[in-house]
Design a protein around this motif. Structure first.
Motif, PDB file in Angstrom:
ATOM      1  N   ARG A  36      44.525  33.497  38.065  1.00 53.27           N
ATOM      2  CA  ARG A  36      45.670  32.808  37.474  1.00 53.27           C
ATOM      3  C   ARG A  36      45.206  31.667  36.542  1.00 53.27           C
ATOM      4  O   ARG A  36      45.791  31.413  35.509  1.00 53.27           O
ATOM      5  CB  ARG A  36      46.544  32.232  38.584  1.00 53.27           C
ATOM      6  N   GLN A  37      44.119  31.024  36.957  1.00 52.01           N
ATOM      7  CA  GLN A  37      43.638  29.854  36.210  1.00 52.01           C
ATOM      8  C   GLN A  37      43.050  30.198  34.842  1.00 52.01           C
ATOM      9  O   GLN A  37      42.870  29.304  34.017  1.00 52.01           O
ATOM     10  CB  GLN A  37      42.569  29.160  37.051  1.00 52.01           C
ATOM     11  N   TYR A  38      42.720  31.485  34.591  1.00 53.39           N
ATOM     12  CA  TYR A  38      42.005  31.800  33.357  1.00 53.39           C
ATOM     13  C   TYR A  38      42.931  32.069  32.164  1.00 53.39           C
ATOM     14  O   TYR A  38      42.471  32.455  31.088  1.00 53.39           O
ATOM     15  CB  TYR A  38      41.090  33.021  33.544  1.00 53.39           C
ATOM     16  N   GLY A  39      44.229  31.953  32.358  1.00 48.82           N
ATOM     17  CA  GLY A  39      45.159  32.173  31.243  1.00 48.82           C
ATOM     18  C   GLY A  39      45.226  33.625  30.817  1.00 48.82           C
ATOM     19  O   GLY A  39      45.441  33.938  29.650  1.00 48.82           O
ATOM     20  N   ILE A  40      45.013  34.518  31.774  1.00 48.87           N
ATOM     21  CA  ILE A  40      45.093  35.951  31.459  1.00 48.87           C
ATOM     22  C   ILE A  40      46.455  36.448  31.902  1.00 48.87           C
ATOM     23  O   ILE A  40      46.961  36.040  32.956  1.00 48.87           O
ATOM     24  CB  ILE A  40      43.971  36.717  32.197  1.00 48.87           C
ATOM     25  N   LEU A  41      47.058  37.325  31.116  1.00 45.80           N
ATOM     26  CA  LEU A  41      48.351  37.890  31.481  1.00 45.80           C
ATOM     27  C   LEU A  41      48.254  38.573  32.838  1.00 45.80           C
ATOM     28  O   LEU A  41      47.227  39.195  33.134  1.00 45.80           O
ATOM     29  CB  LEU A  41      48.758  38.952  30.461  1.00 45.80           C
ATOM     30  N   PRO A  42      49.309  38.478  33.639  1.00 41.69           N
ATOM     31  CA  PRO A  42      49.244  39.143  34.947  1.00 41.69           C
ATOM     32  C   PRO A  42      48.863  40.618  34.793  1.00 41.69           C
ATOM     33  O   PRO A  42      49.415  41.323  33.955  1.00 41.69           O
ATOM     34  CB  PRO A  42      50.675  38.992  35.486  1.00 41.69           C
ATOM     35  N   GLY A  43      47.925  41.037  35.607  1.00 40.75           N
ATOM     36  CA  GLY A  43      47.542  42.447  35.593  1.00 40.75           C
ATOM     37  C   GLY A  43      46.478  42.803  34.584  1.00 40.75           C
ATOM     38  O   GLY A  43      45.958  43.911  34.591  1.00 40.75           O
ATOM     39  N   MET A  44      46.120  41.887  33.703  1.00 42.97           N
ATOM     40  CA  MET A  44      45.138  42.227  32.672  1.00 42.97           C
ATOM     41  C   MET A  44      43.723  41.909  33.156  1.00 42.97           C
ATOM     42  O   MET A  44      43.510  41.021  33.980  1.00 42.97           O
ATOM     43  CB  MET A  44      45.408  41.446  31.387  1.00 42.97           C
ATOM     44  N   GLY A  45      42.761  42.638  32.617  1.00 42.47           N
ATOM     45  CA  GLY A  45      41.357  42.357  32.921  1.00 42.47           C
ATOM     46  C   GLY A  45      40.840  43.126  34.118  1.00 42.47           C
ATOM     47  O   GLY A  45      39.641  43.145  34.362  1.00 42.47           O
ATOM     48  N   TYR A  46      41.721  43.721  34.860  1.00 40.81           N
ATOM     49  CA  TYR A  46      41.263  44.497  36.015  1.00 40.81           C
ATOM     50  C   TYR A  46      42.286  45.586  36.312  1.00 40.81           C
ATOM     51  O   TYR A  46      43.404  45.574  35.792  1.00 40.81           O
ATOM     52  CB  TYR A  46      41.088  43.590  37.235  1.00 40.81           C
ATOM     53  N   ARG A  47      41.874  46.502  37.126  1.00 40.34           N
ATOM     54  CA  ARG A  47      42.756  47.601  37.504  1.00 40.34           C
ATOM     55  C   ARG A  47      42.370  48.024  38.909  1.00 40.34           C
ATOM     56  O   ARG A  47      41.186  48.246  39.172  1.00 40.34           O
ATOM     57  CB  ARG A  47      42.532  48.740  36.511  1.00 40.34           C
ATOM     58  N   VAL A  48      43.303  48.082  39.809  1.00 42.52           N
ATOM     59  CA  VAL A  48      43.007  48.525  41.177  1.00 42.52           C
ATOM     60  C   VAL A  48      43.666  49.889  41.368  1.00 42.52           C
ATOM     61  O   VAL A  48      44.864  50.041  41.093  1.00 42.52           O
ATOM     62  CB  VAL A  48      43.562  47.545  42.230  1.00 42.52           C
ATOM     63  N   ARG A  49      42.918  50.840  41.782  1.00 43.73           N
ATOM     64  CA  ARG A  49      43.443  52.193  41.912  1.00 43.73           C
ATOM     65  C   ARG A  49      42.891  52.886  43.155  1.00 43.73           C
ATOM     66  O   ARG A  49      41.747  52.651  43.541  1.00 43.73           O
ATOM     67  CB  ARG A  49      43.045  53.039  40.702  1.00 43.73           C
ATOM     68  N   THR A  50      43.702  53.781  43.695  1.00 45.34           N
ATOM     69  CA  THR A  50      43.147  54.749  44.638  1.00 45.34           C
ATOM     70  C   THR A  50      42.488  55.830  43.793  1.00 45.34           C
ATOM     71  O   THR A  50      42.652  55.842  42.560  1.00 45.34           O
ATOM     72  CB  THR A  50      44.258  55.406  45.477  1.00 45.34           C
ATOM     73  N   LEU A  51      41.812  56.754  44.430  1.00 44.25           N
ATOM     74  CA  LEU A  51      41.181  57.814  43.645  1.00 44.25           C
ATOM     75  C   LEU A  51      42.242  58.601  42.882  1.00 44.25           C
ATOM     76  O   LEU A  51      42.065  58.937  41.710  1.00 44.25           O
ATOM     77  CB  LEU A  51      40.387  58.745  44.573  1.00 44.25           C
ATOM     78  N   HIS A  52      43.371  58.895  43.547  1.00 44.37           N
ATOM     79  CA  HIS A  52      44.420  59.652  42.870  1.00 44.37           C
ATOM     80  C   HIS A  52      45.012  58.859  41.711  1.00 44.37           C
ATOM     81  O   HIS A  52      45.328  59.406  40.658  1.00 44.37           O
ATOM     82  CB  HIS A  52      45.522  60.045  43.864  1.00 44.37           C
ATOM     83  N   GLY A  53      45.166  57.552  41.936  1.00 41.80           N
ATOM     84  CA  GLY A  53      45.698  56.699  40.872  1.00 41.80           C
ATOM     85  C   GLY A  53      44.759  56.685  39.677  1.00 41.80           C
ATOM     86  O   GLY A  53      45.197  56.764  38.526  1.00 41.80           O
ATOM     87  N   LEU A  54      43.463  56.618  39.964  1.00 39.51           N
ATOM     88  CA  LEU A  54      42.481  56.616  38.881  1.00 39.51           C
ATOM     89  C   LEU A  54      42.515  57.954  38.140  1.00 39.51           C
ATOM     90  O   LEU A  54      42.518  58.001  36.900  1.00 39.51           O
ATOM     91  CB  LEU A  54      41.088  56.361  39.469  1.00 39.51           C
TER      92      LEU A  54
END
Lengths: 372, 706
Positions: free
Chosen positions: A74-92
């Protein structure tokens, strides 16, 4: 503010390459991995079109990781959800296929049928096959029984055929084999077993029903994701660039296809952190998951091996019991073939006890008992 | 874009220029190019040039709206009218006129009979008839695709081949050689090619002309004929060819040859255009026409956007293409950013902002557009419902929305099934319930359901509807006698019609609309949108009837039944005709971004929804066709890889965003949703670019869960 324990801090020094982490239950691996993700996201080397990809096992863990990473960045000024992605294998797999559906013969509006719907399609295909092969039930039923008169027997047969077909299709998809490919193999066999022929015909019918709907099932998603990654090197290169870091949670339950997909995405010189507890492989019995993937990975050349040995969750007596069970299994199990079922920590694992932050419940924690 | 703004001296000079030269006019969107085209046409007509000697050529009918509107002005001299049309329209008109001249030469089996021009939906109908049996033989086994999309993609290949000048029998090989994936997939291109050849042969056998065949006949036969050329030369002496960058290369080729023969020509090119590439448009080829003109004029000053918006246009383009961002702080007044974790939060926020603009700040609703990459039914429904509840007029336009999704069309089709029991098409209680809700004014879901349950038995459909007078009095009370009387009128009409034995579906629709549904007390009485849908449905059935008469006679199939079945199966999608005129009303426009661009109507405020969607960036993925591989600029032996895909998508996004901002006067409001309607977390390339901008701005992020 997260204050890591010393072994967690060691994991958090990671910045590139491959690292395997053997973590005991309650060692704070989700928290550590989330924090590591947030550190990597904040690094200037991560470009704005790049992400840290976290692959975990179940949807609840996806939410858990997302929430934690979000709170850290939150502190880095990045839009929520940006910069990373969390997935299950099926989601990926879904993300990969959705990105280039044309590479695997899908249109942009392809649908994913859920288990209920795919079950209905399978049932329909299996029952149609049974109706068109009335002699099949007779051939495999005791002579004194009549499957056409006995409705219970008939139901049992139907359920059995559906089960066999389901396993056949799942296995075929796991082996990346289309109905046409299986047909070619069976043609080469002189007298294929009737069950193989049955499985193939139902698979054909089931797949046709999916195609007609412009749909895929969950197993197709994984298969097609792998196919898409293999067929276009430029596509693979683009995804490798995007997912500069891959952090894999619950790696002890990694399946063959997950292993293949992640290895492709990481490439020769990519950044891959695999965290898991080889003694917690719970999917092994009913999927192709195998803790050997994690264990072998940790032995690979160039892989940094780390441990998270300190549990902050269970009481001392529970830990002692767990450690005793591990030791007993490895040294005294009456069936020697099972003695490798549970694993010892790697040689550099910490064996000493350290103060836990939840001292009142669990004053000391050490995952494995001393050998003596 | 033809706003009512004073003309610049430069524009005035272009308009008053004597109609003698061939002029190439280029510039950015909003610089007043179409205004010059329209005003020049009016000026020439007013100064004595015969209106009918003008050919106004456009790549798409929708782009002709400013010309249609101008030509309807009452102050124009009486007489003939200028022809405003597309190449497809011209080809069709010429083919009908010179049919006898070319029919035999083209290879039609019955040159002595009239040609039958197919629409998109009737082409799809014939394609389905040919391909459906082949699916059972294993054709297209390795693709997972809805059959209707499959038929339309085969037709698309034929159209793209014709538009590019590739032989109709060659596209399969081209697609095959560009394919990088599994070689087993080659088979589907062979199947597509085979089906296209079968379709073409069937058309030649039955005098059917789909769009591709119309183009080929015009380019390869009619245009080569001296008789036809003479006719065209004498008929059209002046050309205005607008939005040439959105047209297919075949049109550019013909115009290149035709250009020296016109007395005057004005070719208008939007330098930021090329939005229809996926439909075969070729902006590169269009620009080559510049060399064929006598003079070139450039208009670049925008009459639409503010300096801050132009800076936003530049910065966003730089962010998309990963260049250094110049002066990002200057964009602040032109852009707002909002984040919402869930889509319903986003729709609510957007509707409230719009209500504030309209009711609080006095902004005209027509000055606001809500734009999305795709407009789903659910999003459309929730936005329209909420805006209407807030007292804001809203108009939705989505060309791909088919008539069968319209409640009015569903109502008419259900009533048609009830009125023609011999066709044996089932009507469920749910169908009847919804039909009654559309047909009878003032009826609610519960009463409609009661009527459907009491008066209709699904198991005995031939019995039709039971009389309201015969149901139990307490039920009559619950339903109310007023509604009962309306139901009885409808029922009696249907009963009388059943007795008549008529079977012409479009006549049925016309009659039930005129005699019952449009009357006071019935659902269509005050609903102009329902009337419009009814008109389009009737037109669709008529066109279907005209081209299927032969089959109907030969196979003894009732055409009406065939039509209803095909619509139900989605084969005849009954694509709605773009109701462009409706878009100019004073209501908030809700539409897909590309539709807004092609309407070419600037607004003051644009709300971009679902900014994270990859739909802003990527093309439509269709496994059987490919807009780039079937273009002229593709090297036939090359492989289409993800590098090409990425480059073309980057170009698409840059072009799209430039085009949208060029059509905005005051502010763009970017709405980011953490989770989209499908439950996915969208993180498309546009969102990445927005993130790049946001990190360089002191801008406040509005919305929920920020």
């Amino acid at each position: 503010m997260f204050k890591p324990r010393p072994m967690q801090a060691q994991v958090l020094t990671y910045r590139q390459g491959r690292m395997g982490v053997s973590a005991v239950p309650g060692s704070g691996k989700t928290h550590t991995l989330s924090y590591l993700a947030s550190l990597l996201i904040s690094e200037p080397m991560l470009e704005e079109d790049q992400e840290v990809l976290i692959v975990t096992l179940v949807n609840s863990a996806v939410d858990n990781f997302t929430y934690r990473v979000q709170s850290f960045i939150r502190q880095y000024g990045i839009l929520p959800g940006m910069g990373y992605r969390v997935r299950t294998l099926h989601g990926l797999a879904h993300d990969i296929v959705r990105e280039r559906p044309d590479l695997v013969g899908l249109s942009d509006r392809f649908q994913i049928v859920d288990e209920r719907e795919s079950g209905e399609l399978l049932e329909s295909a299996a029952l149609t096959w049974l109706r068109s092969h009335p002699d099949f039930m007779e051939a495999f039923t005791r002579e004194d029984l009549d499957p056409f008169q006995d409705s219970r027997l008939q139901r049992d047969w139907q359920s059995l055929v559906i089960d066999i077909a389901s396993s056949f299709i799942r296995q075929a998809k796991d082996l990346q084999m289309s109905p046409t490919a299986i047909e070619e193999h069976l043609t080469a066999i002189k007298n294929p077993h009737p069950l193989l022929q049955m499985g193939l015909e139902i698979y054909h019918d089931y797949q046709r029903a999916l195609n007609y709907r412009g749909a895929v099932d969950f197993d197709d998603l994984i298969r097609l994701a792998l196919q898409a990654l293999r067929c276009d090197p430029d596509f693979l290169a683009r995804l490798r660039h995007r997912w500069r870091y891959i952090l894999e949670d619950e790696a002890q339950d990694s399946s063959r296809l997950q292993e293949e997909i992640l290895r492709l995405l990481v490439g020769e010189n990519g950044n891959w952190v695999r965290v898991g507890d080889p003694n917690q492989a719970i999917f092994e019995t009913f999927t192709t998951a195998n803790p050997a993937y994690l264990l072998d990975f940790m032995q690979e050349k160039g892989v940094i091996s780390r441990t998270l040995p300190n549990s902050g969750r269970s009481s001392h007596t529970i830990i002692r019991l767990a450690n005793y069970l591990t030791d007993w299994t490895r040294t005294r199990h009456p069936n020697p073939a099972l003695r490798h079922a549970l694993n010892l920590p790697s040689s550099n694992q910490c064996q000493r006890v350290i103060p836990s932050p939840i001292r009142s419940i669990n004053p000391m924690a050490c995952s494995f008992p001393p050998r003596s | 874009m033809t706003a009512d703004i004073p003309l610049t001296p430069h524009q005035q000079a272009l308009i008053a220029n004597p109609p003698k030269a061939r002029l190439f006019l280029e510039g950015a969107a909003g610089s007043g190019k179409t205004t010059v085209g329209v005003q020049r046409l009016l000026h020439c007509i007013r100064t004595g040039v015969a209106a009918e000697s003008f050919l106004v050529l456009l790549p798409q009918r929708a782009l002709g709206l400013p010309y249609y509107q101008a030509l309807r002005r009452p102050d124009l001299p009486a007489g003939g009218n200028a022809a405003v049309m597309t190449l497809g329209g011209l080809a069709r008109r010429m083919t009908a006129l010179f049919w006898q001249l070319v029919a035999k030469e083209v290879g039609f089996a019955h040159p002595d009979r009239s040609p039958l021009f197919l629409t998109l939906e009737t082409s799809q109908y014939y394609m389905a008839r040919l391909v459906e049996p082949l699916l059972d033989e294993g054709y297209f086994a390795s693709v997972s695709i809805d059959p209707n999309r499959l038929y339309s993609q085969i037709l698309d290949n034929l159209n793209k081949a014709a538009a590019t000048g590739i032989a109709h029998s060659d596209f399969g090989e081209r697609l095959k050689s560009a394919w990088i994936g599994d070689s087993s997939q080659h088979r589907i291109y062979e199947d597509a090619q085979d089906c296209a050849i079968r379709f073409r042969n069937y058309c030649l056998q039955h005098n059917l002309l789909d769009f591709s065949l119309q183009l080929e006949i015009f380019a390869n036969h009619l245009w080569q004929s001296a008789l036809c050329q003479d006719y065209l030369m004498q008929r059209y002496r002046h050309l205005i060819y607008d939005n040439i960058e959105e047209d297919i290369p075949l049109t550019h080729d013909l115009i290149r040859q035709w250009l020296p023969l016109f007395d005057s020509a004005l070719l208008i090119h939007d330098n930021d255009g090329g939005f229809r590439v996926f439909l075969g448009a070729d902006p590169r080829n269009a620009y080559l026409l510049k060399d064929a003109c006598d003079a070139n004029v450039e208009l670049n000053a925008s009459h639409v956007t503010s300096p801050a918006l132009r800076q936003f246009q530049l910065c966003l383009s730089q962010a998309i293409t990963r260049q250094a961002i110049t002066s990002p702080r200057q964009i602040t007044p032109a852009v707002r950013f909002s984040y919402h974790r869930f889509t319903p939060q986003m729709t609510e926020w957007v509707c409230r902002q719009i209500a504030e603009l309209v009711n609080g700040n006095g902004v005209a609703p027509g000055e606001i557009a809500i734009l999305t990459p795709y407009l789903s039914d659910s999003l459309r429904f929730s936005l329209i419902n909420r805006l209407e509840a807030l007292g804001v007029a809203v108009h939705s336009h989505r060309p791909s929305r088919s008539l069968r999704d319209e409640p009015a069309a569903l109502c008419l089709m259900t009533l048609a099934r009830l009125a023609h029991p011999a066709w044996k098409l089932p009507v469920s209680r749910q169908d009847l319930r919804y039909a009654l809700m559309s047909a009878i004014q003032g009826i609610d879901l519960v009463r409609a359901d009661l009527l459907a349950r009491i008066t209709y038995n699904e198991n005995i459909p031939q019995a039709g509807l039971g009389s309201f007078d015969l149901i139990r009095p307490e039920m009559q009370e619950r339903i109310s006698h007023t509604l009962g009387a309306r139901f009885e009128t409808l029922r009696t009409w249907i009963e009388d019609y059943r007795q008549s034995g008529d079977e012409v579906l479009d006549v049925f629709f016309s009659r039930i609309f005129g005699e019952v549904l449009s009357q006071p007390g019935f659902g269509f009485h005050t609903r102009f949108d329902y009337a419009s849908v009814a008109a389009r449905l009737i037109e669709s059935v008529q066109k279907f009837r005209w081209v299927t008469d032969e089959i109907s006679l030969a196979e003894r199939i009732p055409i009406g039944r065939e039509y209803l079945q095909m619509v139900a199966a989605g084969v005849v999608a009954a694509q709605s005709l773009p109701a462009w005129e409706e878009m100019s009303g004073n209501a908030v426009l809700l539409s897909p971004a590309y539709t807004f661009l092609m309407a070419n109507r600037p607004v003051s405020y644009q709300f971009w929804l679902d900014v994270g969607s990859n739909g802003w960036w990527e093309r439509l993925y269709q496994p059987l066709t490919h807009p780039y591989v079937l273009s002229r600029h593709w090297q036939p032996a090359a492989l289409w890889t993800d590098k090409h895909e990425y480059a073309s998508n980057q170009e698409t996004l840059s072009r799209l965003t430039r085009g949208l901002i060029a059509r905005c006067r005051q502010q763009v409001i970017l709405c980011i949703n953490g989770t989209n309607e499908q439950g996915d977390e969208p993180r498309g390339v546009l969102l990445q670019a927005i993130q790049v901008l946001l990190r360089r701005l002191p801008a406040k992020l509005e919305g929920h869960d920020v």
